[in-house]
Design an enzyme around this catalytic site. Sequence first.
Site, PDB file in Angstrom:
ATOM      1  NE  ARG A 183      35.043  47.286  39.973  1.00 31.21           N
ATOM      2  CZ  ARG A 183      35.672  47.381  38.797  1.00 31.21           C
ATOM      3  NH1 ARG A 183      36.203  48.529  38.428  1.00 31.21           N
ATOM      4  NH2 ARG A 183      35.796  46.330  38.023  1.00 31.21           N
ATOM      5  NE  ARG A 193      40.308  45.290  29.186  1.00 28.07           N
ATOM      6  CZ  ARG A 193      39.355  45.940  29.871  1.00 28.07           C
ATOM      7  NH1 ARG A 193      38.676  46.899  29.306  1.00 28.07           N
ATOM      8  NH2 ARG A 193      39.104  45.607  31.108  1.00 28.07           N
TER       9      ARG A 193
HETATM   10  P1  AMP Z   1      35.890  46.426  32.217  1.00 27.44           P
HETATM   11  O1  AMP Z   1      34.546  46.843  32.694  1.00 27.44           O
HETATM   12  O2  AMP Z   1      36.569  47.472  31.400  1.00 27.44           O
HETATM   13  O3  AMP Z   1      36.758  45.922  33.346  1.00 27.44           O
HETATM   14  O4  AMP Z   1      35.671  45.183  31.229  1.00 27.44           O
HETATM   15  C1  AMP Z   1      35.058  44.003  31.690  1.00 27.44           C
HETATM   16  C2  AMP Z   1      35.340  42.869  30.743  1.00 27.44           C
HETATM   17  O5  AMP Z   1      34.806  43.174  29.440  1.00 27.44           O
HETATM   18  C3  AMP Z   1      36.809  42.570  30.487  1.00 27.44           C
HETATM   19  O6  AMP Z   1      37.401  41.774  31.493  1.00 27.44           O
HETATM   20  C4  AMP Z   1      36.710  41.832  29.148  1.00 27.44           C
HETATM   21  O7  AMP Z   1      36.202  40.536  29.313  1.00 27.44           O
HETATM   22  C5  AMP Z   1      35.646  42.647  28.420  1.00 27.44           C
HETATM   23  N1  AMP Z   1      36.240  43.785  27.705  1.00 27.44           N
HETATM   24  C6  AMP Z   1      36.032  45.110  27.938  1.00 27.44           C
HETATM   25  N2  AMP Z   1      36.721  45.860  27.082  1.00 27.44           N
HETATM   26  C7  AMP Z   1      37.402  45.015  26.276  1.00 27.44           C
HETATM   27  C8  AMP Z   1      38.306  45.193  25.209  1.00 27.44           C
HETATM   28  N3  AMP Z   1      38.670  46.417  24.790  1.00 27.44           N
HETATM   29  N4  AMP Z   1      38.820  44.079  24.620  1.00 27.44           N
HETATM   30  C9  AMP Z   1      38.451  42.852  25.011  1.00 27.44           C
HETATM   31  N5  AMP Z   1      37.618  42.611  26.024  1.00 27.44           N
HETATM   32  C10 AMP Z   1      37.080  43.676  26.669  1.00 27.44           C
END
Ligand code: AMP
Length: 224
Positions: free
Chosen positions: A129, A90
């Site tokens: 969602r 990310r």
């Molecule tokens: P997601 O479920 O992919 O939307 O991730 C939820 C939250 O987890 C994000 O908003 C970040 O706070 C954290 N997160 C997930 N993946 C990453 C990543 N690759 N790098 C940094 N933070 C992450």
Amino acid sequence: MACRIVLLGGPGAGKGTQARRVSKKYGLPHISTGDIFRAHSENGTEIGKKIEDYVNNGQLVPDSLVCEIVADRLAKDDCKGGYILDGFPRSFPQAEELDRLLSERGESLDVAIDLVVSDDEMVARLSARRTCHECGKIYNLNSNPPKQEGICDEPGCNGAELTHREDDREETIRKRLKIYHATTEPVVAFYERKGLRQSIDGENQSPDDIASKIEELVSVSGVS
Ligand code: AMP
């Protein structure tokens, strides 16, 4: 033949939904860093305590911690035949670290699939969602509601409750989108330069049509 896939796209672009389908169809592990973090928070682990504020406020968890967790996960036996990464990398440093991990093992990515969705659509989707706590199935109250309000209808879930993620609230969604454009979009360009990026319209076609396009890309990459 192993198939290593990265799924790119903003929050609410459909990465989780599509990654679950690919995982089921091809038997590839679905590695979602967001799911890993939420599990740590729910279980009250040390990592969970460290990352909770970042996740709930829609900020990125520091690269060093994310990369450590992903390196551990990719070293597990079930990743030998490939995997689908959802939500990682990310940031540019994360993409570089993934490259480093792969080349250390003489491996490479097959494809980086970019689900393209407009900001307005992402906000609308995230606000509506709901996610099953048990099986991770993702619903949309408008376009894909559960049969019974607030309850997962997957067989085997036994009426598990659906949850509205803390970070799927309007103010936090806007913050996540800003971070996506500033920090994650350069990752899309990174894979474009490597000739690995394949973009799919994630907005103006059905989830089934998107899944078919993903399957085409995956089969070209050698998994069948
Ligand atoms: P997601 O479920 O992919 O939307 O991730 C939820 C939250 O987890 C994000 O908003 C970040 O706070 C954290 N997160 C997930 N993946 C990453 C990543 N690759 N790098 C940094 N933070 C992450």
